[in-house]
Motif scaffolding. Structure first.
Motif, PDB file in Angstrom:
ATOM      1  N   ARG A  18       1.184  -1.404   0.474  1.00 21.64           N
ATOM      2  CA  ARG A  18      -0.177   0.275  -0.097  1.00 21.64           C
ATOM      3  C   ARG A  18       0.617   1.592  -0.166  1.00 21.64           C
ATOM      4  O   ARG A  18       1.875   1.199   0.348  1.00 21.64           O
ATOM      5  CB  ARG A  18      -0.902  -0.047   1.718  1.00 21.64           C
ATOM      6  CG  ARG A  18      -2.031   1.610   1.237  1.00 21.64           C
ATOM      7  CD  ARG A  18      -3.098   1.376   2.305  1.00 21.64           C
ATOM      8  NE  ARG A  18      -2.065   1.668   3.541  1.00 21.64           N
ATOM      9  CZ  ARG A  18      -2.958   2.066   4.323  1.00 21.64           C
ATOM     10  NH1 ARG A  18      -4.489   2.418   4.307  1.00 21.64           N
ATOM     11  NH2 ARG A  18      -2.098   2.992   5.586  1.00 21.64           N
ATOM     12  N   TRP A  35      -2.273   8.400  -8.854  1.00 22.61           N
ATOM     13  CA  TRP A  35      -0.795   7.868  -9.037  1.00 22.61           C
ATOM     14  C   TRP A  35      -0.322   7.493 -10.364  1.00 22.61           C
ATOM     15  O   TRP A  35      -0.994   6.734 -10.914  1.00 22.61           O
ATOM     16  CB  TRP A  35      -1.033   6.757  -8.205  1.00 22.61           C
ATOM     17  CG  TRP A  35      -0.958   6.484  -6.705  1.00 22.61           C
ATOM     18  CD1 TRP A  35      -2.215   6.970  -5.907  1.00 22.61           C
ATOM     19  CD2 TRP A  35      -0.068   7.180  -5.665  1.00 22.61           C
ATOM     20  NE1 TRP A  35      -1.499   6.848  -4.896  1.00 22.61           N
ATOM     21  CE2 TRP A  35      -0.842   7.082  -4.557  1.00 22.61           C
ATOM     22  CE3 TRP A  35       0.918   6.979  -5.675  1.00 22.61           C
ATOM     23  CZ2 TRP A  35      -0.376   7.230  -3.074  1.00 22.61           C
ATOM     24  CZ3 TRP A  35       2.130   7.226  -4.649  1.00 22.61           C
ATOM     25  CH2 TRP A  35       1.264   7.208  -3.530  1.00 22.61           C
ATOM     26  N   ALA A  48      -3.850   5.613 -11.775  1.00 18.22           N
ATOM     27  CA  ALA A  48      -4.995   5.713 -10.741  1.00 18.22           C
ATOM     28  C   ALA A  48      -5.211   6.883 -10.790  1.00 18.22           C
ATOM     29  O   ALA A  48      -4.615   7.122 -10.064  1.00 18.22           O
ATOM     30  CB  ALA A  48      -5.379   4.106  -9.480  1.00 18.22           C
ATOM     31  N   ARG A  57     -13.495   7.371 -10.032  1.00 18.95           N
ATOM     32  CA  ARG A  57     -12.078   6.516 -10.515  1.00 18.95           C
ATOM     33  C   ARG A  57     -12.216   6.059 -11.438  1.00 18.95           C
ATOM     34  O   ARG A  57     -13.250   5.622 -12.138  1.00 18.95           O
ATOM     35  CB  ARG A  57     -11.671   5.661  -9.249  1.00 18.95           C
ATOM     36  CG  ARG A  57     -11.943   6.212  -7.523  1.00 18.95           C
ATOM     37  CD  ARG A  57     -12.077   4.693  -6.564  1.00 18.95           C
ATOM     38  NE  ARG A  57     -11.966   5.384  -5.456  1.00 18.95           N
ATOM     39  CZ  ARG A  57     -12.830   5.537  -4.227  1.00 18.95           C
ATOM     40  NH1 ARG A  57     -13.548   6.236  -5.447  1.00 18.95           N
ATOM     41  NH2 ARG A  57     -12.835   6.126  -3.066  1.00 18.95           N
ATOM     42  N   TYR A  59      -8.905   3.750 -13.864  1.00 17.63           N
ATOM     43  CA  TYR A  59      -7.357   2.915 -13.304  1.00 17.63           C
ATOM     44  C   TYR A  59      -6.958   2.567 -15.074  1.00 17.63           C
ATOM     45  O   TYR A  59      -7.465   2.629 -15.923  1.00 17.63           O
ATOM     46  CB  TYR A  59      -8.043   1.763 -12.910  1.00 17.63           C
ATOM     47  CG  TYR A  59      -8.821   1.957 -10.933  1.00 17.63           C
ATOM     48  CD1 TYR A  59     -10.060   1.997 -11.062  1.00 17.63           C
ATOM     49  CD2 TYR A  59      -7.268   1.636 -10.570  1.00 17.63           C
ATOM     50  CE1 TYR A  59     -10.316   1.971  -9.742  1.00 17.63           C
ATOM     51  CE2 TYR A  59      -8.009   1.795  -9.306  1.00 17.63           C
ATOM     52  CZ  TYR A  59      -9.419   2.338  -9.043  1.00 17.63           C
ATOM     53  OH  TYR A  59      -9.458   1.535  -7.561  1.00 17.63           O
ATOM     54  N   PHE A  67      -5.436  -2.971  -8.613  1.00 19.08           N
ATOM     55  CA  PHE A  67      -5.711  -1.917  -7.448  1.00 19.08           C
ATOM     56  C   PHE A  67      -6.388  -1.277  -7.341  1.00 19.08           C
ATOM     57  O   PHE A  67      -7.418  -1.743  -7.868  1.00 19.08           O
ATOM     58  CB  PHE A  67      -4.391  -0.570  -8.593  1.00 19.08           C
ATOM     59  CG  PHE A  67      -2.419  -1.861  -8.273  1.00 19.08           C
ATOM     60  CD1 PHE A  67      -3.024  -2.302  -8.549  1.00 19.08           C
ATOM     61  CD2 PHE A  67      -1.711  -1.209  -9.179  1.00 19.08           C
ATOM     62  CE1 PHE A  67      -1.206  -2.973  -8.930  1.00 19.08           C
ATOM     63  CE2 PHE A  67      -0.277  -0.860  -9.856  1.00 19.08           C
ATOM     64  CZ  PHE A  67      -0.259  -2.388  -9.070  1.00 19.08           C
ATOM     65  N   THR A  68      -5.767  -0.414  -6.028  1.00 19.47           N
ATOM     66  CA  THR A  68      -7.138   0.717  -5.762  1.00 19.47           C
ATOM     67  C   THR A  68      -6.849   1.495  -4.595  1.00 19.47           C
ATOM     68  O   THR A  68      -6.188   1.485  -3.989  1.00 19.47           O
ATOM     69  CB  THR A  68      -8.148  -0.229  -4.173  1.00 19.47           C
ATOM     70  OG1 THR A  68      -9.017  -1.452  -4.648  1.00 19.47           O
ATOM     71  CG2 THR A  68      -9.478   0.912  -3.783  1.00 19.47           C
ATOM     72  N   ILE A  69      -7.567   2.839  -5.377  1.00 19.14           N
ATOM     73  CA  ILE A  69      -6.879   3.812  -4.753  1.00 19.14           C
ATOM     74  C   ILE A  69      -8.577   4.339  -4.250  1.00 19.14           C
ATOM     75  O   ILE A  69      -9.896   4.396  -4.375  1.00 19.14           O
ATOM     76  CB  ILE A  69      -7.172   5.232  -6.119  1.00 19.14           C
ATOM     77  CG1 ILE A  69      -6.771   6.720  -5.797  1.00 19.14           C
ATOM     78  CG2 ILE A  69      -8.325   5.475  -6.759  1.00 19.14           C
ATOM     79  CD1 ILE A  69      -6.027   7.420  -6.841  1.00 19.14           C
ATOM     80  N   TYR A  79      -4.295   6.738  -1.214  1.00 17.60           N
ATOM     81  CA  TYR A  79      -4.046   5.092  -1.333  1.00 17.60           C
ATOM     82  C   TYR A  79      -3.684   4.852  -2.225  1.00 17.60           C
ATOM     83  O   TYR A  79      -5.148   5.442  -2.919  1.00 17.60           O
ATOM     84  CB  TYR A  79      -4.385   4.554   0.461  1.00 17.60           C
ATOM     85  CG  TYR A  79      -4.543   5.424   1.818  1.00 17.60           C
ATOM     86  CD1 TYR A  79      -5.126   5.762   2.307  1.00 17.60           C
ATOM     87  CD2 TYR A  79      -3.030   4.991   2.221  1.00 17.60           C
ATOM     88  CE1 TYR A  79      -5.337   6.011   3.178  1.00 17.60           C
ATOM     89  CE2 TYR A  79      -2.669   5.748   3.504  1.00 17.60           C
ATOM     90  CZ  TYR A  79      -4.085   6.208   3.753  1.00 17.60           C
ATOM     91  OH  TYR A  79      -3.650   6.791   5.649  1.00 17.60           O
ATOM     92  N   LEU A  80      -2.631   3.554  -2.308  1.00 18.38           N
ATOM     93  CA  LEU A  80      -2.992   2.758  -3.628  1.00 18.38           C
ATOM     94  C   LEU A  80      -2.867   1.294  -3.303  1.00 18.38           C
ATOM     95  O   LEU A  80      -1.257   1.680  -2.300  1.00 18.38           O
ATOM     96  CB  LEU A  80      -1.928   3.429  -4.555  1.00 18.38           C
ATOM     97  CG  LEU A  80      -1.698   2.316  -5.932  1.00 18.38           C
ATOM     98  CD1 LEU A  80      -3.140   2.719  -6.239  1.00 18.38           C
ATOM     99  CD2 LEU A  80      -1.199   3.209  -6.785  1.00 18.38           C
ATOM    100  N   TYR A  93       6.377   5.388  -8.189  1.00 20.61           N
ATOM    101  CA  TYR A  93       5.167   5.533  -8.284  1.00 20.61           C
ATOM    102  C   TYR A  93       5.356   6.638  -8.071  1.00 20.61           C
ATOM    103  O   TYR A  93       5.797   7.036  -7.095  1.00 20.61           O
ATOM    104  CB  TYR A  93       4.841   4.558  -7.878  1.00 20.61           C
ATOM    105  CG  TYR A  93       4.370   2.794  -7.973  1.00 20.61           C
ATOM    106  CD1 TYR A  93       5.458   2.450  -8.340  1.00 20.61           C
ATOM    107  CD2 TYR A  93       2.787   2.964  -8.444  1.00 20.61           C
ATOM    108  CE1 TYR A  93       5.043   1.262  -8.458  1.00 20.61           C
ATOM    109  CE2 TYR A  93       2.571   1.905  -9.198  1.00 20.61           C
ATOM    110  CZ  TYR A  93       3.661   1.040  -9.734  1.00 20.61           C
ATOM    111  OH  TYR A  93       3.101  -0.836 -10.039  1.00 20.61           O
ATOM    112  N   CYS A  95       2.514  10.408  -6.764  1.00 18.31           N
ATOM    113  CA  CYS A  95       1.300  10.677  -6.649  1.00 18.31           C
ATOM    114  C   CYS A  95       1.757  12.410  -7.082  1.00 18.31           C
ATOM    115  O   CYS A  95       2.092  13.311  -7.338  1.00 18.31           O
ATOM    116  CB  CYS A  95       1.125  11.102  -4.896  1.00 18.31           C
ATOM    117  SG  CYS A  95      -0.132  11.861  -4.049  1.00 18.31           S
TER     118      CYS A  95
END
Length: 119
Positions: A18, A35, A48, A57, A59, A67-69, A79-80, A93, A95
């Protein structure tokens, strides 16, 4: 405006990680937060992103379902969550936050955090 990304590291394929992004100001000052990633020899690509006001959202196809933002308004964090990581997810990665000044969007980038997926 500063964005601080953290949470990168070395993991094995199939594992999770994460990433966290902490903006210096309120996340509500941004129109969009997201991200991006850049692997060696490639261009930076969207992973994302999230509309702050509406919450929608988007992706990249390569990470959909894995993956989940998300965000935590109380902690002022984005968060990712990365699950089922693959070697091809290896990248730095970043932000990113977009601020709308009434006429245009202004991009703000954080320093990258390295994610390495390897057995």
């Amino acid at each position: 405006v500063q964005l601080q990304a953290s949470g990168g590291g070395l993991v094995q394929p199939g594992e999770s990680l994460r990433l966290s992004c902490a903006p210096s100001g309120s996340i509500f000052s941004f129109a969009v937060m997201g991200w991006y990633r850049q692997a060696p020899g490639t261009q930076r690509e969207l992973v994302a992103r999230m509309q702050i006001a509406g919450g929608s959202r988007n992706y990249a196809d390569s990470v959909k379902g894995r993956f989940t933002i998300s965000r935590d308004d109380a902690k002022n964090m984005v968060y990712l969550q990365m699950d089922s990581l693959k070697p091809e997810d290896t990248a730095v990665y970043y932000c990113k936050g977009d601020v709308f000044d009434g006429k245009r969007y202004i991009d703000f980038w954080g320093r990258g955090t390295l994610v390495t997926v390897s057995s």
